[in-house]
Design an enzyme around this catalytic site. Structure first.
Site, PDB file in Angstrom:
ATOM      1  N   HIS A 272     -24.525 -17.757 -31.654  1.00 51.66           N
ATOM      2  CA  HIS A 272     -25.168 -16.691 -32.415  1.00 51.66           C
ATOM      3  C   HIS A 272     -24.977 -16.941 -33.898  1.00 51.66           C
ATOM      4  O   HIS A 272     -23.936 -17.470 -34.295  1.00 51.66           O
ATOM      5  CB  HIS A 272     -24.563 -15.320 -32.036  1.00 51.66           C
ATOM      6  CG  HIS A 272     -25.439 -14.185 -32.385  1.00 51.66           C
ATOM      7  ND1 HIS A 272     -25.432 -13.604 -33.635  1.00 51.66           N
ATOM      8  CD2 HIS A 272     -26.383 -13.541 -31.667  1.00 51.66           C
ATOM      9  CE1 HIS A 272     -26.334 -12.636 -33.655  1.00 51.66           C
ATOM     10  NE2 HIS A 272     -26.936 -12.584 -32.483  1.00 51.66           N
ATOM     11  N   ASP A 326     -28.046 -12.363 -24.371  1.00 54.16           N
ATOM     12  CA  ASP A 326     -28.980 -12.861 -23.362  1.00 54.16           C
ATOM     13  C   ASP A 326     -28.294 -13.513 -22.178  1.00 54.16           C
ATOM     14  O   ASP A 326     -28.947 -13.884 -21.213  1.00 54.16           O
ATOM     15  CB  ASP A 326     -29.942 -13.868 -24.009  1.00 54.16           C
ATOM     16  CG  ASP A 326     -30.847 -13.181 -25.010  1.00 54.16           C
ATOM     17  OD1 ASP A 326     -31.320 -12.086 -24.703  1.00 54.16           O
ATOM     18  OD2 ASP A 326     -31.049 -13.720 -26.111  1.00 54.16           O
TER      19      ASP A 326
HETATM   20  C1  LIG Z   1     -28.790 -18.373 -31.623  1.00 52.03           C
HETATM   21  C2  LIG Z   1     -28.885 -19.703 -32.357  1.00 52.03           C
HETATM   22  C3  LIG Z   1     -30.336 -20.040 -32.597  1.00 52.03           C
HETATM   23  C4  LIG Z   1     -28.133 -19.588 -33.683  1.00 52.03           C
HETATM   24  O1  LIG Z   1     -28.353 -20.769 -34.360  1.00 52.03           O
HETATM   25  P1  LIG Z   1     -27.739 -21.090 -35.802  1.00 52.03           P
HETATM   26  O2  LIG Z   1     -27.003 -19.952 -36.360  1.00 52.03           O
HETATM   27  O3  LIG Z   1     -28.849 -21.653 -36.610  1.00 52.03           O
HETATM   28  O4  LIG Z   1     -26.661 -22.182 -35.466  1.00 52.03           O
HETATM   29  P2  LIG Z   1     -26.838 -23.704 -35.682  1.00 52.03           P
HETATM   30  O5  LIG Z   1     -28.113 -24.166 -35.045  1.00 52.03           O
HETATM   31  O6  LIG Z   1     -26.651 -23.994 -37.141  1.00 52.03           O
HETATM   32  O7  LIG Z   1     -25.624 -24.309 -34.866  1.00 52.03           O
HETATM   33  C5  LIG Z   1     -24.318 -24.502 -35.389  1.00 52.03           C
HETATM   34  C6  LIG Z   1     -23.620 -25.509 -34.507  1.00 52.03           C
HETATM   35  O8  LIG Z   1     -23.410 -24.949 -33.214  1.00 52.03           O
HETATM   36  C7  LIG Z   1     -24.112 -25.697 -32.221  1.00 52.03           C
HETATM   37  N1  LIG Z   1     -24.767 -24.740 -31.326  1.00 52.03           N
HETATM   38  C8  LIG Z   1     -25.296 -23.544 -31.671  1.00 52.03           C
HETATM   39  N2  LIG Z   1     -25.796 -22.932 -30.581  1.00 52.03           N
HETATM   40  C9  LIG Z   1     -25.550 -23.759 -29.540  1.00 52.03           C
HETATM   41  C10 LIG Z   1     -25.841 -23.682 -28.164  1.00 52.03           C
HETATM   42  N3  LIG Z   1     -26.481 -22.627 -27.659  1.00 52.03           N
HETATM   43  N4  LIG Z   1     -25.473 -24.691 -27.372  1.00 52.03           N
HETATM   44  C11 LIG Z   1     -24.824 -25.768 -27.879  1.00 52.03           C
HETATM   45  N5  LIG Z   1     -24.526 -25.904 -29.190  1.00 52.03           N
HETATM   46  C12 LIG Z   1     -24.886 -24.913 -30.004  1.00 52.03           C
HETATM   47  C13 LIG Z   1     -25.162 -26.493 -32.979  1.00 52.03           C
HETATM   48  O9  LIG Z   1     -25.519 -27.666 -32.255  1.00 52.03           O
HETATM   49  C14 LIG Z   1     -24.432 -26.785 -34.266  1.00 52.03           C
HETATM   50  O10 LIG Z   1     -23.527 -27.831 -34.017  1.00 52.03           O
HETATM   51  P3  LIG Z   1     -23.220 -28.940 -35.161  1.00 52.03           P
HETATM   52  O11 LIG Z   1     -22.609 -28.145 -36.291  1.00 52.03           O
HETATM   53  O12 LIG Z   1     -22.299 -29.882 -34.499  1.00 52.03           O
HETATM   54  O13 LIG Z   1     -24.550 -29.526 -35.513  1.00 52.03           O
HETATM   55  C15 LIG Z   1     -28.212 -20.821 -31.510  1.00 52.03           C
HETATM   56  O14 LIG Z   1     -26.880 -20.511 -31.239  1.00 52.03           O
HETATM   57  C16 LIG Z   1     -28.960 -21.095 -30.226  1.00 52.03           C
HETATM   58  O15 LIG Z   1     -29.922 -21.874 -30.208  1.00 52.03           O
HETATM   59  N6  LIG Z   1     -28.523 -20.459 -29.076  1.00 52.03           N
HETATM   60  C17 LIG Z   1     -29.221 -20.641 -27.828  1.00 52.03           C
HETATM   61  C18 LIG Z   1     -30.419 -19.711 -27.771  1.00 52.03           C
HETATM   62  C19 LIG Z   1     -30.016 -18.277 -27.561  1.00 52.03           C
HETATM   63  O16 LIG Z   1     -29.219 -17.953 -26.701  1.00 52.03           O
HETATM   64  N7  LIG Z   1     -30.617 -17.398 -28.348  1.00 52.03           N
HETATM   65  C20 LIG Z   1     -30.384 -15.974 -28.280  1.00 52.03           C
HETATM   66  C21 LIG Z   1     -29.614 -15.497 -29.473  1.00 52.03           C
HETATM   67  S1  LIG Z   1     -29.163 -13.791 -29.279  1.00 52.03           S
END
Ligand SMILES: CC(C)(COP(=O)(O)OP(=O)(O)OC[C@H]1O[C@@H](n2cnc3c(N)ncnc32)[C@H](O)[C@@H]1OP(=O)(O)O)[C@@H](O)C(=O)NCCC(=O)NCCS
Length: 390
Positions: A272, A326
């Site tokens: 998140h 979720d």
């Molecule tokens: C929610 C979400 C989009 C937030 O993304 P964000 O704040 O932009 O975080 P980032 O994409 O910058 O990720 C930060 C780090 O955590 C990792 N990471 C984040 N979410 C991850 C996940 N669901 N699975 C594996 N790794 C994850 C990224 O690969 C990144 O790693 P790195 O620093 O080694 O490159 C992301 O966590 C995600 O895609 N989750 C899965 C989708 C989901 O469940 N969405 C509902 C949200 S309520």
């Protein structure tokens, strides 16, 4: 082919680019507070756990929209206004009937909410009465549209809403034609409370951007629904259940998750932007999932999900990646008999309340959104006629 000319900045202040606008305030808001390190979530100052325990979706919606808990008389009026506004015009049902079966229910909801506005023209977003009526109509009718599309796309006739049932109860009734058991209706009611609002997430930001143009609330909500469809946002709940079904058994979790971690793939339902601990909504939903499963008999999805949570914690907890809202919601809905394609629409019918609260707040002190950009293109390109291009 590029003639270098000095770059012309768009705005006066050259601020650094912050991808995803992470931590950049986009509005002053008194609707929702999150402390992502402590796992605190409050609507209008009320902890989510207390609302989930003691409130109803109707009351929470009132709180979100109007800023304080209603008196008994206010809640009775609001509940009555919602229940008497559930029905939709036959032409709107016809519109849903005409949509292709290949479409996703979220696409149908987005189209139907946009069309709903056409049945209520001449609204003035600056009139308090029109705002109240619009908010009530959208919140009241969204479940009717989701349930009608669900049935029509399966070759069944839609079930008209009943005014004597609660919001969640009536939604389940319109899906199946049967009044649900009271505790199942209550579990869905709690799910709606948990999903009703979550500060400046992608769909709420989309809603506020659209609201800032003084567009009507139906358009505001349909913009937000579009943003909610994506798998990185509301679409994740559907992806989680598909992932758990693909994994199958708790024993198969470790190789599956470790393979995703090795390949740096995203695991749906975890991670998140704000929370660095387990999402407080996931804690409540996990208990609801256990309650639903206790009612409906053993379900290996919950055991598989709990194993996913354990393996993810081993590999990703250090990065602050834990289950989000979720992760367990789909298990609750699946045990209720809802198909996966309805998980995100259920999220939407709850979040409509939050989007509209932000719409009202945006209008109080509106300035149209027009952020800057960091231009990374070229300048002064020479136009080459098509016949001379190589
Ligand atoms: C929610 C979400 C989009 C937030 O993304 P964000 O704040 O932009 O975080 P980032 O994409 O910058 O990720 C930060 C780090 O955590 C990792 N990471 C984040 N979410 C991850 C996940 N669901 N699975 C594996 N790794 C994850 C990224 O690969 C990144 O790693 P790195 O620093 O080694 O490159 C992301 O966590 C995600 O895609 N989750 C899965 C989708 C989901 O469940 N969405 C509902 C949200 S309520």
């Amino acid at each position: 082919m590029t003639d270098a000319v000095s770059p012309a900045p768009e705005g006066r202040a050259a601020l650094p680019l912050i991808p995803g606008l992470a931590d950049v305030p986009a509005a002053r808001s008194s609707i929702c507070f999150i402390d992502g390190d402590a796992g605190v979530l409050e609507y209008r100052g009320h902890p989510i756990e207390a609302l989930a325990e003691q409130s109803t979706f109707e009351e929470t919606t009132y709180l979100l929209l109007w800023g304080q808990l209603p008196t008994r008389a206010e809640l009775d009026k609001f509940t009555r206004d919602l229940s008497t506004n559930r029905d939709v015009r036959v032409r709107l049902i016809d519109l849903l009937r005409c949509l292709p079966d290949t479409g996703h229910p979220m696409e149908a909801l987005q189209a139907a909410i946009a069309a709903l506005g056409m049945f209520h023209p001449d609204r003035d977003p600056l009139s308090a009465t029109d705002r109240y009526i619009s908010a009530v109509r959208v919140i009241a009718k969204a479940p009717t549209l989701v349930a009608a599309h669900h049935r029509l796309s399966r070759g069944m006739e839609s079930v008209p809403p009943r005014e004597d049932l609660g919001h969640a109860e009536n939604f389940l009734y319109m899906l199946t034609g049967e009044v649900p058991e009271p505790d199942v209706a209550r579990i869905l009611d709690v799910c709606l409370i948990l999903h009703a609002e979550h500060s400046m997430n992608a769909s709420t930001f989309a809603a506020r951007v659209t609201a800032s143009t003084l567009a009507d609330p139906y358009t505001v909500v349909s913009s937000a629904i579009g943003a909610l469809t994506g798998p990185l946002h509301g679409g994740a709940n559907e992806q989680v259940i598909h992932m758990l079904q693909r994994i199958g058994e708790p024993d198969a979790v470790r190789p599956y998750i470790e393979d995703l971690v090795r390949r740096k793939q995203r695991i749906m339902g975890v991670g998140h932007r704000i929370y660095r601990v387990k999402d407080p909504r996931a804690l409540v939903l996990q208990k609801l999932a256990a309650r639903m499963i206790a009612k409906r008999g053993a379900n290996r999805l919950l055991a598989t999900a709990q194993e996913v949570e354990r393996v993810v914690a081993e590999h990703l907890a250090a990065k602050g990646i834990h289950p989000n809202v979720d992760f367990y919601s789909g298990i609750v809905y699946e045990a209720m008999g809802l198909p996966a394609a309805l998980f995100t629409p259920v999220f939407a019918i709850a979040r409509v309340s939050g989007w509209l609260a932000h719409w009202l707040e945006q209008l109080e002190d509106n300035r149209i959104f027009r952020p800057g950009q960091v231009y990374s293109g070229t300048h002064g390109e020479r136009y080459v006629p098509i016949g001379q291009r190589t």
